[in-house]
Motif scaffolding. Structure first.
Motif, mmCIF file in Angstrom:
data_model
loop_
_atom_site.group_PDB
_atom_site.id
_atom_site.type_symbol
_atom_site.label_atom_id
_atom_site.label_comp_id
_atom_site.label_asym_id
_atom_site.label_seq_id
_atom_site.Cartn_x
_atom_site.Cartn_y
_atom_site.Cartn_z
ATOM 1 N N GLU A 1 0.835 -1.210 0.000
ATOM 2 C CA GLU A 1 0.000 0.000 0.000
ATOM 3 C C GLU A 1 0.853 1.236 0.000
ATOM 4 N N GLY A 2 0.429 2.205 -0.730
ATOM 5 C CA GLY A 2 1.135 3.486 -0.729
ATOM 6 C C GLY A 2 2.356 3.504 -1.633
ATOM 7 N N THR A 3 2.712 2.409 -2.178
ATOM 8 C CA THR A 3 3.869 2.379 -3.080
ATOM 9 C C THR A 3 3.481 2.966 -4.420
ATOM 10 N N THR A 4 4.364 3.776 -4.942
ATOM 11 C CA THR A 4 4.138 4.269 -6.299
ATOM 12 C C THR A 4 5.084 3.555 -7.250
ATOM 13 N N LEU A 5 4.536 2.938 -8.242
ATOM 14 C CA LEU A 5 5.306 2.216 -9.244
ATOM 15 C C LEU A 5 5.436 3.079 -10.495
ATOM 16 N N HIS A 6 6.671 3.293 -10.937
ATOM 17 C CA HIS A 6 6.903 4.000 -12.198
ATOM 18 C C HIS A 6 7.463 3.022 -13.202
ATOM 19 N N LEU A 7 6.866 2.998 -14.361
ATOM 20 C CA LEU A 7 7.330 2.083 -15.411
ATOM 21 C C LEU A 7 7.661 2.844 -16.678
ATOM 22 N N ARG A 8 8.607 2.341 -17.395
ATOM 23 C CA ARG A 8 8.934 2.938 -18.699
ATOM 24 C C ARG A 8 9.374 1.789 -19.593
ATOM 25 N N ALA A 9 9.012 1.798 -20.844
ATOM 26 C CA ALA A 9 9.391 0.711 -21.753
ATOM 27 C C ALA A 9 9.528 1.252 -23.158
ATOM 28 N N ALA A 10 10.525 0.727 -23.894
ATOM 29 C CA ALA A 10 10.709 1.193 -25.266
ATOM 30 C C ALA A 10 11.444 0.157 -26.082
ATOM 31 N N SER A 11 11.214 0.197 -27.355
ATOM 32 C CA SER A 11 11.976 -0.630 -28.277
ATOM 33 C C SER A 11 12.645 0.269 -29.316
ATOM 34 N N THR A 12 11.830 0.915 -30.155
ATOM 35 C CA THR A 12 12.406 1.792 -31.175
ATOM 36 C C THR A 12 13.292 2.864 -30.552
ATOM 37 N N TYR A 13 12.839 3.325 -29.420
ATOM 38 C CA TYR A 13 13.576 4.418 -28.780
ATOM 39 C C TYR A 13 15.014 4.021 -28.444
ATOM 40 N N ILE A 14 15.221 2.729 -28.192
ATOM 41 C CA ILE A 14 16.583 2.280 -27.862
ATOM 42 C C ILE A 14 17.237 1.553 -29.026
ATOM 43 N N SER B 1 2.616 5.552 -14.368
ATOM 44 C CA SER B 1 2.860 5.513 -12.929
ATOM 45 C C SER B 1 1.568 5.125 -12.239
ATOM 46 N N PHE B 2 1.720 4.449 -11.106
ATOM 47 C CA PHE B 2 0.523 3.982 -10.388
ATOM 48 C C PHE B 2 0.826 3.927 -8.912
ATOM 49 N N THR B 3 -0.060 4.487 -8.122
ATOM 50 C CA THR B 3 0.102 4.427 -6.670
ATOM 51 C C THR B 3 -0.900 3.435 -6.110
ATOM 52 N N VAL B 4 -0.393 2.534 -5.271
ATOM 53 C CA VAL B 4 -1.256 1.484 -4.703
ATOM 54 C C VAL B 4 -2.082 2.069 -3.576
ATOM 55 N N GLY B 5 -3.360 2.013 -3.757
ATOM 56 C CA GLY B 5 -4.222 2.604 -2.739
ATOM 57 C C GLY B 5 -4.439 1.662 -1.561
ATOM 58 N N THR B 6 -5.219 2.154 -0.595
ATOM 59 C CA THR B 6 -5.505 1.342 0.594
ATOM 60 C C THR B 6 -6.261 0.110 0.176
ATOM 61 N N GLY B 7 -5.886 -1.004 0.711
ATOM 62 C CA GLY B 7 -6.557 -2.259 0.415
ATOM 63 C C GLY B 7 -6.259 -2.781 -0.976
ATOM 64 N N GLN B 8 -5.373 -2.098 -1.642
ATOM 65 C CA GLN B 8 -5.070 -2.552 -3.015
ATOM 66 C C GLN B 8 -3.692 -3.219 -3.131
ATOM 67 N N ALA B 9 -3.060 -3.485 -1.977
ATOM 68 C CA ALA B 9 -1.756 -4.164 -2.042
ATOM 69 C C ALA B 9 -1.917 -5.538 -2.653
ATOM 70 N N GLY B 10 -0.863 -6.014 -3.289
ATOM 71 C CA GLY B 10 -0.921 -7.345 -3.893
ATOM 72 C C GLY B 10 0.061 -7.473 -5.029
ATOM 73 N N THR B 11 -0.122 -8.511 -5.778
ATOM 74 C CA THR B 11 0.763 -8.767 -6.926
ATOM 75 C C THR B 11 0.165 -8.107 -8.153
ATOM 76 N N TYR B 12 0.918 -7.195 -8.718
ATOM 77 C CA TYR B 12 0.512 -6.527 -9.953
ATOM 78 C C TYR B 12 1.273 -7.111 -11.130
ATOM 79 N N TYR B 13 0.770 -6.927 -12.305
ATOM 80 C CA TYR B 13 1.335 -7.578 -13.498
ATOM 81 C C TYR B 13 1.684 -6.524 -14.542
ATOM 82 N N VAL B 14 2.930 -6.494 -14.912
ATOM 83 C CA VAL B 14 3.398 -5.573 -15.956
ATOM 84 C C VAL B 14 3.353 -6.330 -17.274
ATOM 85 N N LYS B 15 2.542 -5.827 -18.194
ATOM 86 C CA LYS B 15 2.359 -6.570 -19.447
ATOM 87 C C LYS B 15 2.929 -5.775 -20.597
ATOM 88 N N LEU B 16 3.727 -6.421 -21.364
ATOM 89 C CA LEU B 16 4.306 -5.762 -22.540
ATOM 90 C C LEU B 16 3.884 -6.499 -23.796
#
Lengths: 799, 710
Positions: B623-636, B668-683
């Motif tokens: 809870e309360g964690t903010t996840l920042h994600l970034r992904a690229a292919s062409t850019y790199i 970016s995503f911040t985990v709200g109250t009661g929303q802790a758990g395993t999240y899935y990053v899909k590419l």
């Protein structure tokens, strides 16, 4: 230098001032050659020197011994080189005077003393050499005479007789050559003298012995040591004499001389028959005489033997024939040489023999105690190559005793030659002593009813590694399985090798008895005969891995041979037997399908036998039968095989260490010759050396598939197959920039004409994976380790 | 640069002292009691990585070799070595079976061959006249020059040699023999300890030890190359490193052998030669008359450890009769020795090839046996030839040290090569016998004239080849290297080839390579182990004498594809997502990972091919964690267009999504109250394309910016 300048300056100054003073200085004469006081041996001498004058030398003369002045031609000049011949020297001292005059008449002289001493001649005789011996009454004398003037006369005397003139052309060097006849028998002295015009003389002598020659005799037939199977022999040869052979006789074994008719002459050929040879060694002597009664002789020994002993010499069990090996027999002049097949024949009387075999580059081999009671052979003799010429080629000497004795009242510690019978076991003790420095015993074998050696052919037998355990076996015994099946007259045989591969093989003859069960017997079943040819002369072995050879012809052979030995060609027999084991199995062999000879006796528990005889040959059909013997004899079926020739393979593509190889490569190889009815190949592509040495593609290990001509692209002797032709590879294509190894097991087989489902012979070119035979000779198995293995690296995968 | 790189390499391979375990009650080590099929050897990066590895396959860590960063695992029932290895790919530096199939290079079948007389009479060993091979290599001449192995320690990696034999160890003190190591019990033992094994069976080591350094001029038995001059103190010291024997006469297994090699290099004091406190009690030379079998990362690392510590490593080339490669003698830096006969020809049984470095006599060579019977025997094989070179190396090392010099193993080999005599025979064969047949007299003579470092032969080059993932940012990527790629170096001038396999980490080391320019051919990623599209690379490298060039190539690989679940399955769905923490261990607050859209991965494992490749990663968020994600292919530099989504713990709801355009996809995503758990990053690749070129980088930041700033 300074002075010169001063003078020059002065002269120049004087000239400048137009003043020419009077010339009062005489020329200076110097003599450079010859040295003053020299002694010469000619009456003339060349004089050299120079005359110099500050103005000019105008005239030069010389005088000999104060005689009138003789003019010397010179060109005027300040310095004049002089070169003149002065002749007419008197014997003894002479004085030569040189005079040089300038224009003003000033005279300068130099004197030179020369002594003229004429020399005597010299003579040297170049022919004949001192103490020469001639066999005619005359001799040619050659040499050279020299003199400082001339040799004018040459003479000779024989044995101090009158001087005889030799015509010569006088000269300072005279080469002479003339004949002196009338030599006396025995020593002669020829004296040669040379004279010169002054009557001086020199002499030289040479002594010559006139010894009229005795005849010579050469016997060309029979060759020394020939053995014969008849009591007569033709003697052929030639007698020679420096004069003439006038009479010829022969003697047989030192008997009375028998006259032989000849045509007298310096060379007399002869050819006559001699009969009445006795058994064993005979000495033939041929005598030739000349008119002086001198005699010359030659002898040849021949052996008459009513029995025939033949043999085959090979360099390994079932290996290559040894041609040109000389066989000699202890205590007899008999000798022979092996032919191109390694075969020899000796005709000998009955007896017990020791044979020795020798050939340059080969170790020595010896057979001892061979008993000849009837025609015998061919015996097999192994004579290996000597790998070090620094070691002796004399085989080890053996001491064989009865060890601890027993086994039917055999005394302990007795010479084994004293044993005539044994009961159920054979006690022995062997010491092998290697000959020559740096040598040592290596291996000792002992066996009953067989020639012991490599285990593949002679198991069970006793073997002893002498390099580790020493040359003395200690007290041992053959019993149980080692003597199974033997009953009756038999042999106890010992073989020993030393470091240089010298081999001694000793045979003892004895009666052997043991209890037998004498059960009822039946013929053997599942009899199999397979001839095996390996492209490699293999060494001793590793343990076997039984395997099945599956062939496209849908016939299957299980080959479960005992461990192998050093052989390239042998025949494997195997069989089953149901019921109580017989007393023994007898192995019979024939080369024509009707006349069989027994080649081995095996214990009742035996189920396999390997024949490594040197009589086996590529293309020579051979037939086998195994009989079971108990209370009766049950003959087994007969199967035959024709051994196949050897062949090798070359891996053509990818080439060794090639880079940039296609990832869908075609593998190709060629055979050195096309052998047998069908060729069989098992290609292997390994992910080695970068990965775990596993197979990326191996049809044989995946599905048991072998490729034969029908499955491959064939062009002449070249075969090819595409990677993954069977679709069973781990990867459908190879990986790019990856190292792989291409290996191939290759063999050829032939089928029994009477039973096409039966594989009767196989020839293996290379095989490290035991595809074709369970023999483990290589480091990690395989019957043929030599051959090719190509590592290659693929390209970038785009092709 | 060279110094720095070597230190870096050493520090990567070295650590604290060897971790020893008390011997098992029955005296043998776990590697010998655990069933072989349940053993797996892995290379690890650090302790945390090792623990993650063990968890991944449910294995128990049995033992580690910290200097080599290698560990032995016991796998659980039902998991095969191959399955476990596949699961651990990329996570472990390498994963391979603990092999037990290596053998001493056995004596060839006793083929009758001959010996010759030796010519010298200088030393008084009574059997010296029958040791043709000593005269052949000029040993008496070397002895008369005083080169007898003084001060050099030779490790005999083999079965134990019989230390009760008076011609191997002087009796009763055995002073010329030093403490050794038993790879079966994993413990050291003293020279006076009993024979480690069965002397009636384990005779091979006594032959190897005797060839190298049987005591010479002691009036007994035979002489050896580096056996002293009659005074045992002048002889080379012999250190037994027992890897054959044990209770069944077999091989102790690669893992235990690697431990033994490390022990031998460090010596009883346990300190590597580079440690300032080291007492110099380690081996100077290791003789290895054994081998066969396939490539092993672990054995290569062990030999590299020795070479980097300036230990000369000699190995027999094998008795395979053919022109074919052999391991481990063919490894870069190891002196591979083939065998010759009294005529200086290749023996029929000796392996040969362009990778062989030198040859020595190995046919019917008389030397020490165990202390039984005549106590001497006719040894043979490349097993015998190798120790001849080890003894010659000892003589050369003695002389160079007397001159105050400290040569590299390559330089010692060069001195032996430069003075070798020609091998006789057809050129196709003699070309595969290395520089020729060793001549220790000439080698010693040459060494005596080398009195300054500049006069030493030019040193070899030490080439490191590493493969980075095309999508990786080397500074922030958690698993930037692509493992298991094959590397071949081809010398531009001679065509000579060196082969190795890349693990994760420092890459493949080619120590002691002939100086020159090389083509570097990198294949991979390994189709059998990683699958995916092939991305072979090629470059050239200049490697002049004494240099240590580093070659980095880049390949596209996806190491995460099967990290989900227990069986081989793609990480296409949240249910089979790659568990990042389980896979990578402790996650940094910000990190990147590199992967690719390529469903050719693991095709031969039976996974379905074709179709668009979707990669899903699972990450546990509080809870309360903010996840920042970034992904690229062409850019790199890739060809793809990444669509990035975050899926909720219900595995269905997409809580955020972005697609790469001119800039990387980011969310970016911040985990709200009661929303802790395993999240899935899909590419996903926005157009459904995939294959070679469709690599991508994913940056993950937890309460931090996703690294790197791309």
């Amino acid at each position: 230098m300074k002075l010169k300048l001063l003078y020059a300056g002065l002269a120049g100054a004087l000239l400048l001032f137009g003043c020419t003073p009077a010339d009062t200085s005489p020329p200076v004469v110097r003599v450079s050659q010859p040295a003053d006081g020299v002694t010469v041996n000619t009456n003339g001498v060349e004089v050299r020197g120079s005359a110099t004058d500050e103005r000019a030398v105008a005239r030069v003369t010389y005088q000999l011994n104060g005689g009138p002045e003789q003019r010397v031609d010179v060109s005027a000049g300040k310095q004049v080189d002089l070169k003149l011949d002065v002749g007419g020297l008197e014997q003894g001292n002479n004085v030569i005077t040189l005079n040089a005059y300038d224009a003003a008449g000033n005279k300068g002289s130099a004197q030179l003393k020369v002594k003229y001493q004429p020399g005597a001649p010299s003579v040297s005789i170049t022919q004949p050499v001192a103490e020469a011996v001639v066999n005619v009454a005359s001799v040619t004398v050659k040499g050279k005479a020299t003199d400082d003037q001339q040799v004018t006369r040459l003479t000779y005397r024989l044995n101090g007789g009158a001087e005889a003139e030799v015509a010569i052309t006088p000269g300072a060097e005279v080469d002479f050559g003339f004949s002196v006849g009338g030599l006396a028998q025995g020593n002669n002295v020829v004296t040669v003298s040379a004279y010169d015009a002054l009557g001086l003389r020199a002499s030289a002598e040479v002594s010559v012995r006139y010894q009229p020659g005795a005849p010579g005799v050469v016997i060309t037939q029979p060759a020394a040591g020939t053995t014969l199977n008849r009591t007569g022999v033709n003697v052929v040869g030639r007698a020679t004499d420096d004069q003439a052979v006038t009479r010829l006789t022969y003697q047989l074994n030192g008997g009375a001389e028998q006259e032989v008719g000849i045509t007298a002459g310096a060379q007399a050929e002869f050819s006559f028959a001699v009969s009445g040879l006795r058994e064993g060694s005979n000495t033939l002597t041929v005598n030739a005489y000349d008119a002086l009664g001198l005699k010359g002789s030659a002898t040849a020994s021949v052996v008459y033997g009513p029995l025939v002993l033949t043999g085959l010499v090979v360099d390994n069990n079932a290996g290559a024939a040894v041609a040109g090996s000389t066989v000699t027999v202890d205590g007899s002049p008999a000798t022979a040489v092996t032919d191109g097949d390694g075969a020899f024949t000796l005709h000998l009387p009955a007896g017990t023999y020791n044979l020795s075999f020798s050939k340059p580059g080969y170790a020595g081999s010896r057979v001892e105690g061979l008993r000849l009671e009837a025609d015998l052979g061919p015996i097999s003799v192994v004579q290996k190559r000597a790998t070090n010429p620094g070691l002796a080629t004399t085989p080890p000497s053996l001491s064989v005793t009865t060890g601890a004795g027993g086994c039917g009242e055999i005394a302990a510690g007795a010479d084994f030659a004293s044993v005539t019978r044994a009961q159920a076991c054979v006690p022995f003790r062997i010491t092998a002593t290697a000959q020559g420095s740096g040598n040592m015993a290596r291996l000792i074998y002992a066996g009953l009813a067989k020639t012991p050696g490599s285990g593949f052919f002679s198991n069970p037998r006793f073997s002893w590694p002498a390099d580790v355990n020493g040359p003395d076996t200690g007290n041992r015994q053959l019993s149980g399985a080692a003597v199974a099946g033997v009953n009756g007259p038999t042999t106890f045989e010992v073989v020993a090798y030393d470091l240089n591969d010298n081999r001694v093989h000793r045979i003892y003859y004895l009666d052997f008895a043991q209890n037998t069960a004498s059960p009822a017997v039946t013929p053997v079943t599942a009899f199999q005969v397979l001839s095996v040819t390996l492209a490699q002369a293999v060494g001793f072995y590793g343990p076997p891995k039984p395997t099945a050879v599956r062939l496209p012809a849908a016939s299957s052979i299980s080959v479960q041979g005992a461990p192998s030995a050093d052989s390239t060609l042998w025949v494997e027999l195997s069989w089953n037997y149901s019921g109580t084991n017989p007393d023994r199995f007898e192995v019979w062999r024939s080369f024509d399908g009707s006349t069989f000879a027994r080649i081995a006796t095996l214990g009742g528990a035996a189920r396999a036998y390997n024949d490594g005889s040197p009589q086996l040959a590529v293309g020579r059909r051979v037939y086998y039968r195994v009989d079971a013997v108990g209370s009766t004899t049950a003959a087994g079926p007969v199967l035959a095989t024709t051994p196949l020739d050897r062949f090798t393979v070359s891996l053509l593509s990818p080439a060794k260490n090639q880079t940039g190889v296609s990832v869908r490569p075609t593998f190709s190889w060629s055979v050195s010759r096309v052998v047998g009815d069908q060729r069989l190949f098992a290609p292997f592509i390994l992910d080695y050396p970068q990965q775990g040495e596993y197979f990326i593609w191996s049809p044989y290990f995946s599905t048991g598939q072998l490729f034969s001509d029908a499955d491959l692209e064939v062009s002449g002797n070249t075969y090819s197959v595409a990677y993954n032709a069977d679709g069973a590879a781990s990867l459908s294509r190879l990986e790019a920039h990856h190292a792989y190894s291409f290996d191939l097991s290759a063999a050829a087989v032939s089928f029994d004409p009477a039973d096409p489902a039966r594989v009767e012979a196989i020839s293996i070119a290379q095989d490290i994976w035991n595809v074709f035979h369970p023999l483990g000779v290589c480091n990690f198995g395989g019957p043929v380790c030599t051959g090719e293995w190509n590592e290659f690296v693929t390209g970038d995968g785009s092709y | 640069m060279r110094q720095v790189l070597l230190i870096v390499l050493l520090s990567l391979l070295a650590a604290c002292g060897l971790q020893t375990r008390p011997p098992a009650p029955d005296g043998s080590s776990p590697a010998l009691t655990i069933p072989q099929e349940r053993q797996l050897v892995v290379g690890y990066k650090d302790r945390a990585n090792l623990e993650a590895i063990a968890r991944r396959v449910g294995a128990r860590v049995v033992a580690t070799i910290p200097q080599l960063e290698a560990a032995l695992l016991e796998l659980p029932q039902g998991l095969s070595q191959a399955q476990a290895a596949r699961r651990l790919m990329a996570q472990a530096r390498y994963a391979e079976a603990n092999r037990f199939d290596r053998q001493p290079i056995p004596l060839p079948a006793p083929r009758p061959t001959a010996q010759g007389l030796s010519s010298q009479a200088a030393f008084n060993d009574p059997l010296l006249p029958q040791q043709w091979w000593l005269g052949k290599i000029g040993a008496p001449d070397a002895w008369s020059q005083g080169a007898v192995g003084t001060g050099v320690t030779i490790g005999v990696v083999d079965s134990d040699f019989d230390r009760s034999h008076p011609d191997l160890c002087d009796q009763p003190s055995r002073s010329r023999c030093v403490s050794g190591y038993n790879a079966f019990t994993l413990s050291p033992y003293a020279p006076t300890d009993p024979f480690q094994g069965n002397p009636g069976r384990d005779t091979h080591g006594s032959g190897s030890a005797g060839m190298a350094a049987a005591l010479s001029n002691n009036g007994q038995f035979v002489a050896g190359v580096a056996g002293g001059d009659g005074n045992p103190a002048s002889a080379a010291r012999l250190m037994p490193v027992t890897i054959f024997g044990g209770s069944s006469g077999g091989y102790a297994g690669d893992f235990n052998v690697a431990q033994a090699v490390v022990w031998a290099v460090n010596g009883p004091d346990g300190l590597p030669p580079t440690d300032p406190g080291d007492s110099g009690d380690g081996a100077d030379i290791l003789n290895n008359s054994w081998g066969g079998g396939g490539y092993s990362h672990l054995l290569k690392d062990a030999f590299d450890y020795a070479l980097l510590n300036r230990v000369v490593v000699v190995a027999s080339a094998g008795n395979d009769y053919r022109d074919a490669y052999h391991l481990p003698s063919g490894l870069p830096g190891v002196i591979a020795v083939a065998a010759t006969n009294p005529h200086d020809e290749k023996t029929d049984f000796s392996t040969y090839g362009p990778w062989v470095d030198i040859s020595a006599p190995g046919d019917d060579v008389l030397t020490t046996y165990v202390n039984l019977g005549s106590k001497t025997w006719l040894f043979g094989g490349t097993s015998a030839a190798g120790p001849v070179v080890a003894g010659a190396a000892a003589a050369v090392l003695q002389v160079l040290r007397d001159n105050g010099l400290s040569p590299t193993p390559y330089q010692v080999m060069r001195i032996l090569q430069m003075t070798a005599d020609p091998v006789a025979g057809p050129p196709a064969v003699t070309a595969g016998m290395g520089a020729g047949r060793v001549n220790v007299a000439k080698a010693v003579r040459l060494a005596k004239g080398i009195t300054t470092p500049a006069a030493l032969p030019a040193d070899g080059s030490n080439i490191t080849v590493g493969v980075l993932n095309k999508a990786a940012d080397a500074g922030t990527d958690m698993l930037g290297f692509v493992p298991f790629s094959s590397v071949t170096l081809v010398h531009a001038a001679t065509g000579k080839q060196y082969h190795a396999q890349i693990g994760v980490g420092p890459g493949a080391l080619f120590l002691g390579s002939e100086p020159g320019n090389y083509r570097v051919l990198a294949g991979g990623p390994s189709q059998l182990l990683l699958g995916g599209s092939e991305d072979p690379q090629e470059t050239v490298v200049a490697a002049p004498a004494g240099s240590s060039p580093l070659v980095i190539l880049r390949q596209q690989a996806d190491l995460y594809e099967t990290a989900g679940g227990s069986g081989p399955a793609r990480n296409e769905t949240p249910g089979t997502a790659t568990d990042l923490a389980g896979f990578l261990g402790t996650l940094l607050p910000s990190f990147t990972l590199s992967a690719a859209f390529d469903s050719n991965n693991f095709a031969h494992l039976g996974l379905p091919e074709g179709g668009p490749d979707v990669d899903v990663y699972a990450i546990s968020l509080a809870e309360g964690t903010t996840l920042h994600l970034r992904a690229a292919s062409t850019y790199i530099g890739g060809q793809g267009k990444v669509k990035l989504s975050l899926v909720a713990p219900d595995q269905i709801t997409v809580v955020a999504s972005d697609t790469e355009a001119a800039v990387p996809a980011s969310l970016s995503f911040t985990v709200g109250t009661g929303q802790a758990g395993t999240y899935y990053v899909k590419l996903e690749e926005a157009s459904g394309e995939q294959g070679l070129g469709y690599f991508y980088r994913l940056g993950v930041g937890t309460n931090a910016s996703p690294a790197p700033d791309f």
